[in-house]
Enzyme design. Structure first.
Site, PDB file in Angstrom:
ATOM      1  N   SER A  37       0.701  -1.379  -0.205  1.00  0.00           N
ATOM      2  CA  SER A  37      -0.057   0.163   0.192  1.00  0.00           C
ATOM      3  C   SER A  37       0.660   1.148  -0.023  1.00  0.00           C
ATOM      4  O   SER A  37       1.576   1.410   0.863  1.00  0.00           O
ATOM      5  CB  SER A  37      -0.793   0.028   1.272  1.00  0.00           C
ATOM      6  N   HIS A  68      -3.089   1.084  -4.791  1.00  0.00           N
ATOM      7  CA  HIS A  68      -2.434   0.092  -5.377  1.00  0.00           C
ATOM      8  C   HIS A  68      -2.911   0.288  -6.924  1.00  0.00           C
ATOM      9  O   HIS A  68      -4.047   0.208  -7.182  1.00  0.00           O
ATOM     10  CB  HIS A  68      -3.131  -1.263  -5.018  1.00  0.00           C
ATOM     11  N   HIS A  90      -5.955  -8.433  -2.203  1.00  0.00           N
ATOM     12  CA  HIS A  90      -6.105  -8.797  -1.014  1.00  0.00           C
ATOM     13  C   HIS A  90      -7.507  -9.615  -0.539  1.00  0.00           C
ATOM     14  O   HIS A  90      -8.641  -9.381  -1.311  1.00  0.00           O
ATOM     15  CB  HIS A  90      -6.607  -7.463  -0.022  1.00  0.00           C
ATOM     16  N   TYR A  92      -9.823  -9.221   1.568  1.00  0.00           N
ATOM     17  CA  TYR A  92     -10.921  -8.571   2.187  1.00  0.00           C
ATOM     18  C   TYR A  92     -11.513  -7.765   0.775  1.00  0.00           C
ATOM     19  O   TYR A  92     -12.771  -7.047   0.955  1.00  0.00           O
ATOM     20  CB  TYR A  92     -10.499  -7.191   3.064  1.00  0.00           C
ATOM     21  N   GLU A  93     -10.720  -7.737  -0.457  1.00  0.00           N
ATOM     22  CA  GLU A  93     -11.527  -7.190  -1.713  1.00  0.00           C
ATOM     23  C   GLU A  93     -12.434  -8.252  -2.031  1.00  0.00           C
ATOM     24  O   GLU A  93     -13.068  -8.133  -3.066  1.00  0.00           O
ATOM     25  CB  GLU A  93     -10.366  -7.064  -2.580  1.00  0.00           C
ATOM     26  N   ALA A 120       2.496  -2.488   3.990  1.00  0.00           N
ATOM     27  CA  ALA A 120       2.259  -1.467   5.044  1.00  0.00           C
ATOM     28  C   ALA A 120       1.543  -2.353   6.296  1.00  0.00           C
ATOM     29  O   ALA A 120       0.620  -2.971   5.863  1.00  0.00           O
ATOM     30  CB  ALA A 120       1.382  -0.435   4.511  1.00  0.00           C
ATOM     31  N   MET A 223      -2.737  -7.051   6.248  1.00  0.00           N
ATOM     32  CA  MET A 223      -3.882  -7.683   5.684  1.00  0.00           C
ATOM     33  C   MET A 223      -3.423  -8.427   4.352  1.00  0.00           C
ATOM     34  O   MET A 223      -4.400  -8.591   3.661  1.00  0.00           O
ATOM     35  CB  MET A 223      -5.041  -6.628   5.256  1.00  0.00           C
ATOM     36  N   SER A 224      -2.095  -8.654   4.057  1.00  0.00           N
ATOM     37  CA  SER A 224      -1.735  -9.374   3.086  1.00  0.00           C
ATOM     38  C   SER A 224      -0.774 -10.312   3.126  1.00  0.00           C
ATOM     39  O   SER A 224      -0.295 -10.683   4.298  1.00  0.00           O
ATOM     40  CB  SER A 224      -1.337  -8.162   2.095  1.00  0.00           C
ATOM     41  N   ASN A 247       1.887   2.926  10.738  1.00  0.00           N
ATOM     42  CA  ASN A 247       1.039   3.686  11.965  1.00  0.00           C
ATOM     43  C   ASN A 247       1.303   2.582  13.183  1.00  0.00           C
ATOM     44  O   ASN A 247       1.807   1.430  13.257  1.00  0.00           O
ATOM     45  CB  ASN A 247      -0.629   3.430  11.691  1.00  0.00           C
ATOM     46  N   HIS A 261      -6.532   4.553   6.710  1.00  0.00           N
ATOM     47  CA  HIS A 261      -5.724   4.192   5.531  1.00  0.00           C
ATOM     48  C   HIS A 261      -5.212   5.636   5.007  1.00  0.00           C
ATOM     49  O   HIS A 261      -3.960   5.559   4.575  1.00  0.00           O
ATOM     50  CB  HIS A 261      -6.729   3.716   4.491  1.00  0.00           C
TER      51      HIS A 261
HETATM   52  O1  LIG Z   1      -1.185  -4.377   0.695  1.00  0.00           O
HETATM   53  P1  LIG Z   1      -0.677  -3.982   1.935  1.00  0.00           P
HETATM   54  O2  LIG Z   1      -0.529  -5.287   2.881  1.00  0.00           O
HETATM   55  O3  LIG Z   1       0.606  -2.973   2.009  1.00  0.00           O
HETATM   56  O4  LIG Z   1      -1.813  -2.969   2.553  1.00  0.00           O
HETATM   57  C1  LIG Z   1      -2.263  -2.845   3.963  1.00  0.00           C
HETATM   58  C2  LIG Z   1      -3.300  -3.564   4.463  1.00  0.00           C
HETATM   59  C3  LIG Z   1      -4.530  -2.862   3.856  1.00  0.00           C
HETATM   60  O5  LIG Z   1      -4.809  -3.326   2.589  1.00  0.00           O
HETATM   61  C4  LIG Z   1      -4.180  -1.514   4.098  1.00  0.00           C
HETATM   62  C5  LIG Z   1      -4.726  -0.868   5.112  1.00  0.00           C
HETATM   63  O6  LIG Z   1      -4.396   0.355   5.468  1.00  0.00           O
HETATM   64  O7  LIG Z   1      -2.842  -1.287   3.967  1.00  0.00           O
HETATM   65  N1  LIG Z   2      -4.574  -5.031   9.995  1.00  0.00           N
HETATM   66  C1  LIG Z   2      -3.912  -3.875   9.789  1.00  0.00           C
HETATM   67  N2  LIG Z   2      -3.389  -3.600   8.471  1.00  0.00           N
HETATM   68  C2  LIG Z   2      -2.617  -2.519   8.745  1.00  0.00           C
HETATM   69  N3  LIG Z   2      -2.138  -1.783   7.230  1.00  0.00           N
HETATM   70  C3  LIG Z   2      -1.462  -0.880   7.674  1.00  0.00           C
HETATM   71  N4  LIG Z   2      -1.458  -0.890   9.012  1.00  0.00           N
HETATM   72  C4  LIG Z   2      -2.465  -1.627   9.595  1.00  0.00           C
HETATM   73  C5  LIG Z   2      -3.013  -2.003  10.981  1.00  0.00           C
HETATM   74  O1  LIG Z   2      -2.881  -1.210  11.771  1.00  0.00           O
HETATM   75  N5  LIG Z   2      -3.643  -3.260  10.795  1.00  0.00           N
END
Ligand SMILES: O=P(O)(O)O[C@@H]1C[C@H](O)[C@@H](CO)O1
Ligand SMILES: Nc1nc2[nH]cnc2c(=O)[nH]1
Length: 286
Positions: A37, A68, A90, A92-93, A120, A223-224, A247, A261
């Site tokens: 991300s 993305h 992802h 969740y999509e 991220a 989440m990935s 974060n 986000h």
């Molecule tokens: O694709 P990533 O894992 O870098 O993205 C993170 C997880 C979620 O898609 C998003 C949440 O802010 O960032």
């Molecule tokens: N689940 C999760 N995914 C993230 N992607 C970027 N930051 C976070 C977070 O705090 N939690």
């Protein structure tokens, strides 16, 4: 728009790879890069770019998340032929786990042997600061443990065994090289190593959930990545992965902070240049 195939099929992965081979010219990528991300800027490192939109690739799905880009790049980073995913899929999509892992099998068929995944993530480890990099030593995949494994269903033996080991998923030598590159760039003060907790999202975690992840040994949460890594390891690709801690995870009930986000994308933007220098140096040494 390409629509997600109902179930995995060997023909479909070959069809995607053959389509890409017909487009990638003389590029012979042994390295695959996945941009997390807000980290699509890594794609700017690619020279002599050939750009192919996911929506034009047979059996690929759409990348729906801000940050993305949804395209595949072929070219060179620091003199090495690469394929670069500017954006990932992802769970969740709404995509099945095998769809999330599908591009890794395509990469395998393109000749890739090493994958560098970035993401991220929220920092759970109290010693981590926003903006730190964390080379991933291991993961805990909650979706994977509860059945959302990209290898669930028919096993395609042409890619790997029914029961693949995952204890050596994140290549030790590559991790060492990655950290060494960070040192050479003077980034020791922001370079960490740790365990990535993969959760399903898209909601961020509750305080109690984060406390649980911390107790379980997690250092960062996102989440990935896990579905990609499991698919990659199944077919024998070597993996190195790095989280950008975008974060702080809120572990206290009296905190008035929160996560969104936009903050994730803002931190990615601020650290983009450092991540790009690190990735470029690392790829140059592969
Ligand atoms: O694709 P990533 O894992 O870098 O993205 C993170 C997880 C979620 O898609 C998003 C949440 O802010 O960032
Ligand atoms: N689940 C999760 N995914 C993230 N992607 C970027 N930051 C976070 C977070 O705090 N939690």
């Amino acid at each position: 728009m390409a629509s997600p195939a109902e179930t995995y099929s060997t023909e479909k992965v070959h069809e995607s790879a053959n389509f890409l081979k017909s487009k990638m010219g003389s590029v012979k990528p042994k390295i695959g890069v996945i941009c997390g991300s807000g980290l699509s800027g890594l794609g700017e490192l690619v020279e002599n770019k050939i750009i192919i939109k996911y929506t034009d690739i047979p059996s690929f799905v759409e990348s729906t998340v801000p940050g993305h880009k949804g395209q595949m790049l072929f070219g060179q980073i620091n003199g090495k032929d690469v394929v670069c995913m500017q954006g990932r899929f992802h769970p969740y999509e709404g995509y099945p786990a095998w769809v999330v892992g599908f591009p890794l099998r395509v990469m395998k068929l393109l000749g890739v042997d090493t994958v560098l995944a970035t993401n991220a993530a929220g920092g759970i480890n109290p010693d981590f600061k926003v903006g730190d990099f964390m080379v991933i030593k291991d993961h805990i995949s909650f979706p994977g443990l509860s059945g959302f494994n990209p290898l669930r269903g028919h096993n395609d033996e042409s890619f790997g065994p029914r029961f693949p080991a995952m204890n050596d998923s994140y290549d030790k030598k590559l991790r060492t090289l990655f950290k060494q590159c960070a040192s050479e760039l003077g980034l020791d003060n922001i370079m960490r190593e740790g365990v990535y907790c993969n959760v399903a999202g898209p909601s961020y975690e509750t305080i109690a959930e984060l406390r649980l992840l911390l107790k379980l040994g997690g250092d960062a949460v996102g989440m990935s990545t896990a579905q990609e890594v499991v698919t990659a390891r199944h077919c024998g690709l070597k993996v190195v992965a790095c989280s950008l801690i975008t974060n702080e995870c809120i572990l206290e009930y009296d905190s008035n902070k929160t996560v969104c986000h936009e903050e994730v994308l803002e931190t990615s933007k601020q650290r983009a240049q450092k991540m790009e220098s690190l990735v470029s140096k690392f790829i140059g040494k592969l």
